[in-house]
Write a protein that holds these residues in place. Structure first.
Motif, short mmCIF file in Angstrom:
data_model
loop_
_atom_site.label_atom_id
_atom_site.label_comp_id
_atom_site.label_asym_id
_atom_site.label_seq_id
_atom_site.Cartn_x
_atom_site.Cartn_y
_atom_site.Cartn_z
N SER A 1 0.82 -1.22 0.00
CA SER A 1 0.00 0.00 0.00
C SER A 1 0.85 1.26 0.00
CB SER A 1 -0.93 0.00 1.22
OG SER A 1 -1.86 -1.07 1.14
N GLU A 2 1.97 1.23 0.71
CA GLU A 2 2.86 2.39 0.74
C GLU A 2 3.58 2.56 -0.59
OE1 GLU A 2 3.27 4.79 3.07
OE2 GLU A 2 1.49 3.83 3.95
N ALA A 3 4.00 1.45 -1.17
CA ALA A 3 4.74 1.50 -2.44
C ALA A 3 3.85 2.01 -3.58
CB ALA A 3 5.31 0.13 -2.78
N ILE A 4 2.57 1.65 -3.55
CA ILE A 4 1.67 2.03 -4.64
C ILE A 4 1.44 3.54 -4.66
CG2 ILE A 4 -0.61 1.93 -3.56
CD1 ILE A 4 0.34 0.24 -6.87
N LYS A 5 1.62 4.18 -3.50
CA LYS A 5 1.44 5.63 -3.42
C LYS A 5 2.50 6.38 -4.22
CE LYS A 5 -0.66 5.51 1.20
NZ LYS A 5 -0.48 5.90 2.63
N LEU A 6 3.62 5.72 -4.50
CA LEU A 6 4.71 6.35 -5.23
C LEU A 6 4.55 6.21 -6.75
CD1 LEU A 6 7.66 5.06 -3.00
CD2 LEU A 6 6.43 7.24 -2.83
N THR A 7 3.43 5.62 -7.19
CA THR A 7 3.17 5.42 -8.61
C THR A 7 1.96 6.24 -9.04
OG1 THR A 7 1.59 3.58 -8.39
CG2 THR A 7 3.95 3.03 -8.28
N ASN A 8 1.67 6.19 -10.32
CA ASN A 8 0.48 6.87 -10.86
C ASN A 8 -0.71 5.92 -11.00
OD1 ASN A 8 1.74 9.42 -11.18
ND2 ASN A 8 2.72 8.70 -13.08
N PHE A 9 -0.57 4.75 -10.42
CA PHE A 9 -1.61 3.73 -10.49
C PHE A 9 -2.89 4.20 -9.82
CE2 PHE A 9 -3.61 -0.16 -8.71
CZ PHE A 9 -3.74 -0.92 -9.86
N SER A 10 -4.05 4.04 -10.51
CA SER A 10 -5.32 4.51 -9.96
C SER A 10 -6.27 3.40 -9.54
CB SER A 10 -6.03 5.40 -10.99
OG SER A 10 -6.44 4.62 -12.11
N GLY A 11 -6.06 2.18 -10.08
CA GLY A 11 -6.95 1.07 -9.77
C GLY A 11 -8.08 0.89 -10.75
N LYS A 12 -8.06 1.64 -11.86
CA LYS A 12 -9.13 1.46 -12.85
C LYS A 12 -9.03 0.07 -13.47
CE LYS A 12 -6.62 3.55 -16.73
NZ LYS A 12 -6.59 4.68 -17.70
N LYS A 13 -10.10 -0.36 -14.06
CA LYS A 13 -10.21 -1.73 -14.57
C LYS A 13 -9.04 -2.11 -15.49
CE LYS A 13 -15.27 -2.02 -14.35
NZ LYS A 13 -16.52 -2.24 -15.14
N SER A 14 -8.40 -3.24 -15.16
CA SER A 14 -7.32 -3.86 -15.94
C SER A 14 -6.04 -3.02 -16.03
CB SER A 14 -7.80 -4.23 -17.35
OG SER A 14 -8.79 -5.24 -17.29
N GLU A 15 -5.95 -1.96 -15.23
CA GLU A 15 -4.72 -1.19 -15.17
C GLU A 15 -3.65 -2.00 -14.44
OE1 GLU A 15 -3.15 3.20 -13.52
OE2 GLU A 15 -5.08 2.36 -12.86
N LEU A 16 -2.40 -1.90 -14.87
CA LEU A 16 -1.32 -2.67 -14.28
C LEU A 16 -0.18 -1.77 -13.83
CD1 LEU A 16 -0.93 -5.59 -16.87
CD2 LEU A 16 -2.02 -5.73 -14.63
N THR A 17 0.46 -2.17 -12.74
CA THR A 17 1.75 -1.58 -12.38
C THR A 17 2.54 -2.63 -11.62
OG1 THR A 17 2.83 0.42 -11.55
CG2 THR A 17 1.21 -0.60 -10.11
N PHE A 18 3.85 -2.61 -11.81
CA PHE A 18 4.72 -3.63 -11.22
C PHE A 18 5.58 -2.99 -10.13
CE2 PHE A 18 8.39 -6.46 -10.94
CZ PHE A 18 7.78 -7.72 -10.97
N LEU A 19 5.52 -3.56 -8.94
CA LEU A 19 6.32 -3.08 -7.82
C LEU A 19 7.51 -4.01 -7.60
CD1 LEU A 19 3.43 -2.34 -5.25
CD2 LEU A 19 4.48 -0.76 -6.90
N THR A 20 8.69 -3.42 -7.43
CA THR A 20 9.90 -4.22 -7.23
C THR A 20 10.09 -4.51 -5.75
OG1 THR A 20 11.19 -2.19 -7.23
CG2 THR A 20 11.04 -3.40 -9.31
N ILE A 21 9.12 -5.22 -5.19
CA ILE A 21 9.18 -5.68 -3.80
C ILE A 21 9.46 -7.17 -3.81
CG2 ILE A 21 7.89 -5.96 -1.66
CD1 ILE A 21 6.21 -3.54 -2.47
N LYS A 22 10.50 -7.59 -3.12
CA LYS A 22 10.90 -9.00 -3.10
C LYS A 22 11.05 -9.50 -4.54
CE LYS A 22 8.85 -9.75 1.45
NZ LYS A 22 7.86 -10.50 2.27
#
Length: 493
Positions: A45-66
């Motif tokens: 949840s904290e990492a997603i705040k650093l992106t432009n990801f909004s959560g709209k349908k089928s939108e993707l973003t990749f987080l480099t966690i683990k």
């Protein structure tokens, strides 16, 4: 490979897939069937705040966690606006496609119900699909996701719905394989051989394949006419499955033009290179039949595939030829590129001999369907509104885009012939309402007392553009899920 798991532990090199809702306060991580550890949820949840990801349908973003976290949007979700299964299905597919080349992924999506598990399973299976049979050098990214683990709370509760979803998805993928196979390798004989190898006769199953001599002898004049210009002669496939205790008979009829040049009424080159998909209807009924049989539904089902290659040559049928269809009705062939309705006329005639309660034909029948409905929606027409509405309801429930259409009375008069009982197109070319005119032609070959539905899948059968939802480039397998769902509703429980 896809499997269920009740372990939220992530192995080395495994990507975690999670879902987010779109809210006014930014993307909100949704709980999976088994909640992730609070520390993991907080980190994501904290990492997603650093992106432009909004959560709209089928939108993707990749987080480099683990080993990686793939976040997929599920749109607006609330108590008054629950998560739609088609949204979940498409999101799962988009995620699976984005993970092509990866060794493993854990799908920790909202699968708190068996219906949701079904949606994720189908989505993952179809999204991870690739077709590389004719590639001599396969790049890693084209191999698809190797292992998908779907997180559920109870393995036993979800087992049967998972197996059902896999059977249906496998049939859809089989249709895609058949459609994507080039016409150099897919012609009437090889299609029939595929059926012969795939289905073995037994007490419940009948397999019948007619070759050219038998077709002529038994009166399949329209099918012979369409195929007579090719060095690859036509075939007719009939499958019949009798389920113990079943009292409803569903007949599925498919157009199987393995390649369509238009014949003497030759297509322009720009309209020809995707015509290996003109057998999608036949592939769909064969694979829907397979799924219905494997699910052991309490319903009698038969499938009919009229297979031909429409080619121009010295032996090809000519505009103004007359053919006699199965059942005796004559057709003046004014346009050899309106060949699908000809082979279906024979197939519909043969299907009625088996006295079904409902006939559904499915075909890439008209370019006019794309003009009317766009490139992603199939048209549904019928001689009885109740039957049409049943198919439409199943399409909506499975997420396959279809739309009900009429068959206006005036569309039949366009097909009047001064030479034969009916013409396959109007004597004076007129593009208006071509999808409905095609349906009006087919209706002439169905007894008015038998419920009949026609599905024109010309728009969505082959995706020429960018991937969307669970459909990549090429054959989509549209129709299988609708037909299987309808059979489930009609089956005797």
């Amino acid at each position: 490979m896809t499997r269920l798991t009740d372990s939220k532990n992530i192995s080395a090199n495994e990507v975690l897939v999670v879902g987010f809702a779109q809210t006014d306060n930014g993307p909100e991580l949704l709980d999976s069937a088994i909640a992730l550890e609070p520390t993991s949820k907080s980190e994501i949840s904290e990492a997603i705040k650093l992106t432009n990801f909004s959560g709209k349908k089928s939108e993707l973003t990749f987080l480099t966690i683990k080993s990686g976290v793939l976040c997929v949007g599920l749109g607006k979700v609330s108590k008054t606006q629950p998560l739609e299964m088609e949204t979940l299905r498409r999101a799962s597919a988009v995620a699976a496609r984005a993970l092509a080349g990866k060794s493993s992924a854990l799908f920790a999506l909202p699968t708190s119900t068996t219906v949701a598990t079904h949606a994720v399973t189908v989505g993952v299976e179809l999204g991870a699909y690739t077709f590389t049979q004719f590639k001599t050098k396969t790049e890693k990214i084209s191999e698809g996701l190797k292992q998908a683990n779907i997180l559920v709370k109870d393995l036993f509760v979800n087992k049967s719905v998972f197996q059902e979803a896999q059977i249906i998805a496998e049939s859809v993928k089989n249709v895609r394989n058949l459609v994507n196979t080039p016409p150099s390798h897919m012609y009437p004989e090889t299609f029939a051989d595929y059926v012969k190898k795939s289905f073995k006769r037994n007490a419940k199953l009948t397999v019948e394949i007619l070759e050219e001599k038998a077709l002529k002898k038994q009166g399949y004049g329209a099918l012979i006419g369409v195929g007579q210009g090719s060095v690859n002669p036509p075939r007719f496939v009939r499958l019949a499955y009798k389920s113990r205790g079943a009292d409803f008979h569903l007949a599925l009829v498919g157009k199987g033009i393995t390649f369509d040049t238009g014949g003497i009424s030759l297509k322009p080159p720009s309209s020809m290179h995707t015509m290996k998909c003109d057998m999608a209807g036949a592939a769909t009924v064969i694979e829907a039949f397979r799924a219905i049989m494997q699910l052991d539904l309490k319903i009698n089902v038969s499938a009919y595939a009229a297979l031909a290659e429409n080619m121009p040559s010295a032996t090809a049928q000519r505009p103004s030829d007359v053919v006699t269809t199965f059942g005796g009705k004559t057709v003046e062939v004014l346009n050899t590129d309106a060949e699908g309705r000809l082979v279906l006329a024979d197939a519909l005639g043969r299907a009625q001999k088996d006295k079904p309660d409902l006939i559904i034909d499915i075909a890439t029948l008209t370019g006019a369907a794309t003009v009317a409905l766009g490139s992603r929606t199939a048209g549904i027409m019928a001689n009885k509104e109740e039957a049409r509405d049943q198919v439409f309801a199943s399409a909506k429930e499975t997420g396959e885009a279809m739309w009900p259409m009429q068959i206006p009375e005036e569309t039949r008069t366009i097909l009047d012939s001064k030479t034969a009982d009916i013409a396959n197109v109007g004597f004076t070319p007129n593009p208006a309402g071509g999808m409905m005119v095609g349906a009006a032609f087919l209706q002439e070959f169905v007894d008015e007392n038998i419920a009949w539905v026609h599905i024109d899948i010309a728009p969505p059968a082959f995706n020429e553009g960018a991937p969307y939802g669970y459909n990549g480039f090429g054959g989509t397998g549209v129709g299988v899920r609708t037909l299987v769902h309808l059979a489930q509703k009609l089956a005797k429980n």
